[in-house]
Write a protein that holds these residues in place. Structure first.
Motif, PDB file in Angstrom:
ATOM      1  N   GLU A  31       0.858  -1.186   0.000  1.00 39.35           N
ATOM      2  CA  GLU A  31       0.000   0.000   0.000  1.00 39.35           C
ATOM      3  C   GLU A  31       0.894   1.236   0.000  1.00 39.35           C
ATOM      4  O   GLU A  31       1.862   1.292   0.769  1.00 39.35           O
ATOM      5  CB  GLU A  31      -0.856  -0.030   1.273  1.00 39.35           C
ATOM      6  N   ASP A 231       0.988  -1.454  -9.059  1.00 40.31           N
ATOM      7  CA  ASP A 231      -0.454  -1.450  -8.749  1.00 40.31           C
ATOM      8  C   ASP A 231      -0.727  -0.562  -7.541  1.00 40.31           C
ATOM      9  O   ASP A 231      -1.699   0.204  -7.534  1.00 40.31           O
ATOM     10  CB  ASP A 231      -0.952  -2.875  -8.425  1.00 40.31           C
ATOM     11  N   LYS A 234      -0.515   3.033  -8.553  1.00 34.24           N
ATOM     12  CA  LYS A 234      -1.672   3.435  -9.387  1.00 34.24           C
ATOM     13  C   LYS A 234      -2.895   3.654  -8.503  1.00 34.24           C
ATOM     14  O   LYS A 234      -3.640   4.607  -8.692  1.00 34.24           O
ATOM     15  CB  LYS A 234      -1.981   2.343 -10.420  1.00 34.24           C
ATOM     16  N   ARG A 235      -3.100   2.745  -7.512  1.00 33.90           N
ATOM     17  CA  ARG A 235      -4.251   2.904  -6.597  1.00 33.90           C
ATOM     18  C   ARG A 235      -4.128   4.213  -5.827  1.00 33.90           C
ATOM     19  O   ARG A 235      -5.088   4.951  -5.659  1.00 33.90           O
ATOM     20  CB  ARG A 235      -4.326   1.725  -5.610  1.00 33.90           C
ATOM     21  N   ARG A 236      -2.919   4.507  -5.387  1.00 33.91           N
ATOM     22  CA  ARG A 236      -2.661   5.741  -4.636  1.00 33.91           C
ATOM     23  C   ARG A 236      -2.940   6.963  -5.515  1.00 33.91           C
ATOM     24  O   ARG A 236      -3.554   7.940  -5.088  1.00 33.91           O
ATOM     25  CB  ARG A 236      -1.201   5.721  -4.183  1.00 33.91           C
ATOM     26  N   SER A 238      -4.937   7.157  -8.177  1.00 26.98           N
ATOM     27  CA  SER A 238      -6.358   7.381  -8.465  1.00 26.98           C
ATOM     28  C   SER A 238      -7.106   7.838  -7.219  1.00 26.98           C
ATOM     29  O   SER A 238      -8.043   8.624  -7.318  1.00 26.98           O
ATOM     30  CB  SER A 238      -7.023   6.181  -9.131  1.00 26.98           C
TER      31      SER A 238
END
Ligand code: UDP
Length: 249
Positions: A31, A231, A234-236, A238
């Motif tokens: 994360e 990944d 990218k999550r962070r 968005s």
């Protein structure tokens, strides 16, 4: 790394004590951006390892005598919490943490565009909250995601994982029992876009053939870790976009 135990580390079906085959890594969770007050941060779990990384900088380098007029330096502090292992670890810096801090900073200096920030320091803190073998790799994996989260220009991010040998077999990502009673442990970190190796250590003994197999296995797994690092970023990214859009409304 004593090499002997009565424990069955690999059974007759090739299964390891945590149910993995020789070429499987432990479950990985990554994360990015978990700490508000750091410039960049990341949290990583690899099996039972739990690791937090925080990045500050580029900022003025202290102590000043370490300043380099041509580039920034990467300073790293790897710290294993007293509660991270079952036998309470003595708190504070020891020879092992100094070594791991040094090799982690050196691995990261290969990818950070340090020449953009003369005299500055980029400070990386790695806290091991729970340890189960493989913490230097988990720490480096977390640190490179934290650097990217801080927006520090880099030519790539660095994934890391170990391969090793236990009960005469080459195994990926040794857990604590395999590390304790195995015959070798080889942590590696790479720059995925070029497959350059930026960290390679070896504890114990292997034949040349076993070593080549271990490196091949770890390099493949590094590419899997790399995908998980991307990944997480990218999550962070968005999540940030959504927050910004909500703030604009
Ligand atoms: N360990 C421990 N106490 C210490 C140092 C290490 O219990 O003071 C354990 C911990 O689980 C660590 C493992 O031994 O993950 C292997 O340590 P090593 O020095 O090989 O580094 P790592 O594999 O964590 O990078």
């Amino acid at each position: 790394m004593s090499g002997h135990t009565d424990m069955v580390l690999v059974d007759e079906n090739g299964m390891r004590i945590d149910g993995r085959t020789a070429t499987e890594h432990r479950p990985i969770k990554i994360e990015a951006g978990v700490l508000k007050n750091a410039d960049g941060s990341a949290y990583v779990e690899i099996g039972k390892n739990k690791v937090l990384a925080a990045v500050y900088g580029p900022r003025e380098c202290h102590p000043r005598h370490l300043q380099d007029p041509t580039k920034a330096i990467v300073q790293c502090k790897y710290n294993m919490q007293a509660f991270s292992v079952s036998d309470r670890k003595r708190p504070g810096t020891d020879r092992r943490s100094i070594e791991i801090s040094k090799i982690t900073a050196e691995a990261l200096e290969n990818v950070v565009l340090t020449e953009l920030y003369p005299r500055a320091s980029i400070d990386v803190y790695i806290e091991i909250l729970q340890a189960n073998a493989g913490t230097r790799c988990a720490g480096l994996t977390a640190a490179s995601v934290a650097l990217a989260d801080a927006g520090i220009p880099m030519r790539d991010i660095v994934p890391a994982i170990a391969a090793g040998k236990a009960v005469g077999q080459v195994l990926l990502d040794l857990n604590k029992e395999e590390d304790n009673y195995g015959q070798a442990d080889v942590p590696i970190a790479i720059v995925p876009s070029t497959d350059e190796i930026v960290l390679l250590q070896m504890d114990g003994n292997m034949t040349r053939e076993e070593f080549d197999r271990a490196i091949g296995m770890a390099m493949n797994a590094c590419h899997e870790v790399y995908d998980l690092q991307k990944d997480a970023l990218k999550r962070r990214y968005s999540a940030n976009k959504t927050e910004e859009a909500e703030a604009d409304e």
